[in-house]
Design a protein around this motif. Structure first.
Motif, PDB file in Angstrom:
ATOM      1  N   PHE A   7     -63.514  13.484 -36.211  1.00  0.00           N
ATOM      2  CA  PHE A   7     -64.515  13.864 -37.202  1.00  0.00           C
ATOM      3  C   PHE A   7     -63.829  14.633 -38.335  1.00  0.00           C
ATOM      4  O   PHE A   7     -62.852  15.344 -38.090  1.00  0.00           O
ATOM      5  CB  PHE A   7     -65.568  14.795 -36.588  1.00  0.00           C
ATOM      6  N   SER A   8     -64.369  14.487 -39.527  1.00  0.00           N
ATOM      7  CA  SER A   8     -63.947  15.362 -40.620  1.00  0.00           C
ATOM      8  C   SER A   8     -65.192  16.025 -41.211  1.00  0.00           C
ATOM      9  O   SER A   8     -66.005  15.364 -41.854  1.00  0.00           O
ATOM     10  CB  SER A   8     -63.209  14.584 -41.706  1.00  0.00           C
ATOM     11  N   PRO A   9     -65.346  17.331 -40.997  1.00  0.00           N
ATOM     12  CA  PRO A   9     -66.523  18.007 -41.523  1.00  0.00           C
ATOM     13  C   PRO A   9     -66.391  18.413 -42.984  1.00  0.00           C
ATOM     14  O   PRO A   9     -67.384  18.753 -43.626  1.00  0.00           O
ATOM     15  CB  PRO A   9     -66.638  19.254 -40.629  1.00  0.00           C
ATOM     16  N   ASP A  10     -65.156  18.391 -43.501  1.00  0.00           N
ATOM     17  CA  ASP A  10     -64.937  18.913 -44.859  1.00  0.00           C
ATOM     18  C   ASP A  10     -63.959  18.086 -45.682  1.00  0.00           C
ATOM     19  O   ASP A  10     -63.524  18.517 -46.743  1.00  0.00           O
ATOM     20  CB  ASP A  10     -64.414  20.356 -44.760  1.00  0.00           C
ATOM     21  N   ASN A  11     -63.581  16.938 -45.184  1.00  0.00           N
ATOM     22  CA  ASN A  11     -62.644  16.043 -45.865  1.00  0.00           C
ATOM     23  C   ASN A  11     -61.219  16.608 -45.941  1.00  0.00           C
ATOM     24  O   ASN A  11     -60.390  16.091 -46.675  1.00  0.00           O
ATOM     25  CB  ASN A  11     -63.160  15.703 -47.270  1.00  0.00           C
ATOM     26  N   THR A  13     -59.948  18.657 -42.850  1.00  0.00           N
ATOM     27  CA  THR A  13     -59.508  18.851 -41.473  1.00  0.00           C
ATOM     28  C   THR A  13     -60.012  17.711 -40.590  1.00  0.00           C
ATOM     29  O   THR A  13     -61.082  17.142 -40.845  1.00  0.00           O
ATOM     30  CB  THR A  13     -60.030  20.186 -40.906  1.00  0.00           C
ATOM     31  N   PHE A  14     -59.237  17.426 -39.567  1.00  0.00           N
ATOM     32  CA  PHE A  14     -59.619  16.387 -38.607  1.00  0.00           C
ATOM     33  C   PHE A  14     -59.869  17.052 -37.262  1.00  0.00           C
ATOM     34  O   PHE A  14     -58.997  17.730 -36.733  1.00  0.00           O
ATOM     35  CB  PHE A  14     -58.531  15.325 -38.493  1.00  0.00           C
ATOM     36  N   LYS A  15     -61.046  16.856 -36.735  1.00  0.00           N
ATOM     37  CA  LYS A  15     -61.449  17.532 -35.503  1.00  0.00           C
ATOM     38  C   LYS A  15     -61.598  16.541 -34.351  1.00  0.00           C
ATOM     39  O   LYS A  15     -62.313  15.528 -34.496  1.00  0.00           O
ATOM     40  CB  LYS A  15     -62.806  18.230 -35.703  1.00  0.00           C
ATOM     41  N   GLU A 104     -68.561  27.516 -36.034  1.00  0.00           N
ATOM     42  CA  GLU A 104     -68.229  26.093 -36.242  1.00  0.00           C
ATOM     43  C   GLU A 104     -67.619  25.434 -35.003  1.00  0.00           C
ATOM     44  O   GLU A 104     -67.330  24.237 -35.004  1.00  0.00           O
ATOM     45  CB  GLU A 104     -67.307  25.916 -37.467  1.00  0.00           C
TER      46      GLU A 104
END
Lengths: 132, 64
Positions: A7-11, A13-15, A104
């Motif tokens: 997932f990327s919540p902020d373009n 970082t990759f979670k 978060e």
């Protein structure tokens, strides 16, 4: 399917987040789908106490366990066994509940409780996590 | 694999919880987990995501 996307919540970082649900046998409550961080650096599974209260867990009189973070600071958490619905399985899993988790990162799936149930391969190059 | 890019959906929310449906639309926002769950009661296939100003910089090492 055994492969899950990052997932990327902020373009930026990759979670390694996956969608899970949590349930509590004593109240028969089951949460909607919620993101959880797959975290090989965590010894156990953690959850925000707010979510535990929503499930109906009574935290008064529960014994606290002290945990140490990477910068040696400590926090306290209370344990309870709940049902974890993840990756097509559901099982009773010990979670430690605390409100000291960052907002978060409300749920952490760690070694005992998650990594001991699945074979997990992180593949950020291909933006996927394989969970078998 | 294509990442799940939530950046556009989450951009306008700086706190609380966001409920996203399977069509990738925000269907609710609440200040707390409980309030957000109340707003999406009886709605299926929802993903709850915490809204934050900053998602970068998380690290864990925990010892019991």
């Amino acid at each position: 399917m055994a492969k899950y996307p990052y997932f990327s919540p902020d373009n930026k970082t990759f979670k390694p987040w996956i969608k899970i649900s949590l349930g509590y046998r004593k109240t028969h409550k089951v949460s909607p789908g919620v993101i959880a961080l797959v975290d090989s650096g965590a010894d156990v599974c953690f959850c925000k106490e707010d979510i535990g209260i929503w499930l109906g867990i009574n935290f008064s009189r529960k014994e606290q366990t002290i945990f140490t973070t990477a910068n040696r600071s400590t926090f306290r958490a209370k344990k309870e066994t709940i049902t974890l619905y993840a990756c097509g399985k559901n099982y009773e899993c010990l979670f430690y509940f605390t409100n000291d988790l960052p907002h978060e990162t409300p749920i952490i799936l760690g070694q005992v409780g998650f990594f001991d149930h699945f074979k997990i391969t992180f593949d950020l190059r291909n933006k996927e996590i394989e969970i078998l | 694999m294509k990442i799940v890019d939530l950046s556009k959906l989450l951009k306008k929310y700086k706190s609380g919880w966001v409920a996203i449906d399977k069509k990738n639309k925000v269907v609710a926002h609440g200040k707390t987990f409980a309030l957000t769950c109340q707003k999406i009661k009886n709605t299926k296939d929802i993903l709850l995501v915490p809204a934050s100003k900053n998602y970068f910089g998380f690290v864990t090492t925990c010892n019991g």
